[in-house]
Design a protein around this motif. Structure first.
Motif, short mmCIF file in Angstrom:
data_model
loop_
_atom_site.label_atom_id
_atom_site.label_comp_id
_atom_site.label_asym_id
_atom_site.label_seq_id
_atom_site.Cartn_x
_atom_site.Cartn_y
_atom_site.Cartn_z
N UNK A 1 0.84 -1.19 0.00
CA UNK A 1 0.00 0.00 0.00
C UNK A 1 0.88 1.25 0.00
N UNK A 2 0.31 2.40 0.28
CA UNK A 2 1.05 3.66 0.23
C UNK A 2 2.12 3.74 1.32
N UNK A 3 2.04 2.87 2.33
CA UNK A 3 3.06 2.84 3.38
C UNK A 3 4.12 1.77 3.14
N UNK A 4 4.15 1.23 1.92
CA UNK A 4 5.08 0.16 1.55
C UNK A 4 4.90 -1.08 2.43
N UNK A 5 3.67 -1.30 2.86
CA UNK A 5 3.34 -2.46 3.68
C UNK A 5 2.30 -3.31 2.97
N UNK A 6 2.53 -4.61 2.93
CA UNK A 6 1.59 -5.54 2.31
C UNK A 6 0.78 -6.22 3.41
N UNK A 7 -0.52 -6.23 3.25
CA UNK A 7 -1.43 -6.84 4.22
C UNK A 7 -2.21 -7.95 3.52
N UNK A 8 -2.09 -9.17 4.00
CA UNK A 8 -2.75 -10.32 3.37
C UNK A 8 -4.25 -10.24 3.61
N UNK A 9 -5.01 -10.20 2.51
CA UNK A 9 -6.46 -10.11 2.61
C UNK A 9 -7.15 -11.44 2.35
N UNK A 10 -8.46 -11.41 2.36
CA UNK A 10 -9.25 -12.65 2.22
C UNK A 10 -9.12 -13.28 0.84
N UNK A 11 -8.89 -12.45 -0.19
CA UNK A 11 -8.86 -12.96 -1.55
C UNK A 11 -7.45 -13.30 -2.02
N UNK A 12 -6.47 -13.20 -1.14
CA UNK A 12 -5.08 -13.54 -1.51
C UNK A 12 -4.58 -14.81 -0.82
N UNK A 13 -5.46 -15.56 -0.20
CA UNK A 13 -5.05 -16.77 0.51
C UNK A 13 -5.56 -17.99 -0.24
N UNK A 14 -4.65 -18.91 -0.54
CA UNK A 14 -5.00 -20.20 -1.14
C UNK A 14 -4.91 -21.27 -0.04
N UNK A 15 -5.78 -22.26 -0.11
CA UNK A 15 -5.75 -23.33 0.89
C UNK A 15 -6.17 -24.65 0.26
N UNK A 16 -5.41 -25.68 0.54
CA UNK A 16 -5.72 -27.04 0.06
C UNK A 16 -5.39 -28.01 1.18
N UNK A 17 -5.96 -29.23 1.15
CA UNK A 17 -5.57 -30.24 2.14
C UNK A 17 -4.11 -30.65 1.93
#
Length: 316
Positions: A16-32
């Motif tokens: 973001x504008x503060x050069x910080x990345x925040x993991x959101x709901x649509x950027x997470x992959x999950x598998x067994x």
């Protein structure tokens, strides 16, 4: 586990504008995970057996374990959700060495984030536990092969917490780069052409000819100029001072190496810079597209190495 997806299917977590990345709901992959698939197969066999034998307690246990698996999936996904990352610092190294990127992990939640795994695509995995409402600096390394700017590679954050039944991961793209200097060439008898300039302060000025006395040690003084004999006699730390009516001045010139190619010339000039610094000698640098005036300081060393590392690049 390192999952590779086609580029067009990847949802990246960007700064973001503060050069910080925040993991959101649509950027997470999950598998067994493989244990998760084994667990699912076990539940299937229990369900078939319970139905075949009309075992109500078996069905109850099967559905209880299935519910546990669903709760586990939620906690695995939530362990990454809202995790913040920022590039804290990138070191400056020579080609062939390992670049080190210091990454700050930020946990703004009031609960712990255990077993967070960070790695580059071609790097080793690093596991850390994040305490509630805290941040942590981790160091990730990557090999370098050539000089120039080295942007931080895409980062993968993952976790299998709490039971290892599911594997969740996210791709993070941080802003920042490391500067890779040319690999120093071999030591030579003469790596540059010395010249001399008159010392304006006379034989009592700062030079390299005659010993003129001692002064108290100052942080940053070269260990070669410290009077270790006085230290051994418990007289404290003192630095030797030298004077003279001339001071050494050398020019590191691109045209001194006409028989070498571009990268070999840069390596030879890099060796000249390091040798001049080691000998505490003032030096200047001449490149086809840049000239550094002679000086003797840490800023001069950094400016010269940076000019060599970025030689040939378009000014940014």
């Amino acid at each position: 586990m390192n999952i590779r997806l086609p580029e067009r299917f990847i949802r990246r977590c960007r700064c973001n504008h503060r050069d910080e990345a925040m993991i959101g709901t649509r950027q997470i992959y999950i598998i067994p995970s493989r244990y998760g698939f084994g667990f699912a197969l076990l539940l299937l066999l229990m369900w078939i057996g319970s139905i075949n034998y009309a075992n109500n307690l078996g069905l109850l246990l099967t559905f209880l374990l299935a519910g546990l698996g669903l709760v586990t999936m939620l906690h695995t996904w939530r362990n990454l959700l809202g995790l913040g990352l920022r590039l804290s610092r990138a070191n400056q190294i020579f080609a062939g060495e390992q670049a080190c990127f210091e990454i700050q992990l930020i946990n703004q939640r009031a609960d712990e984030r255990p077993a967070i795994c960070l790695q580059f695509e071609q790097g080793e995995a690093l596991y850390r536990d994040l305490q509630p409402d805290s941040d942590l600096i981790v160091k990730l390394h990557i090999d370098t092969e050539r000089r120039g700017r080295l942007p931080i590679p895409r980062l993968q954050a993952s976790t299998t917490y709490p039971l290892g039944l599911f594997y969740a991961w996210s791709y993070i793209e941080l802003k920042g780069e490391a500067l890779v200097y040319p690999a120093p060439g071999p030591k030579q008898a003469v790596t540059h052409l010395p010249s001399y300039q008159r010392n304006q302060q006379g034989d009592k000025g700062v030079g390299a000819d005659d010993f003129v006395g001692l002064r108290s040690y100052r942080p940053g003084d070269s260990p070669k100029q410290i009077d270790w004999k006085a230290q051994a006699r418990e007289q404290g730390l003192h630095t030797k001072q030298f004077g003279g009516d001339r001071a050494d001045l050398s020019w590191l010139d691109w045209d001194h190496y006409p028989h070498l190619d571009v990268e070999a010339r840069l390596s030879a000039l890099c060796r000249g810079v390091l040798d001049a610094v080691e000998q505490q000698q003032a030096f200047g640098l001449r490149l086809p597209d840049q000239i550094l005036k002679p000086a003797r300081s840490e800023a001069q060393r950094l400016a010269a190495l940076r000019a060599l590392a970025l030689f040939g690049e378009t000014a940014q």
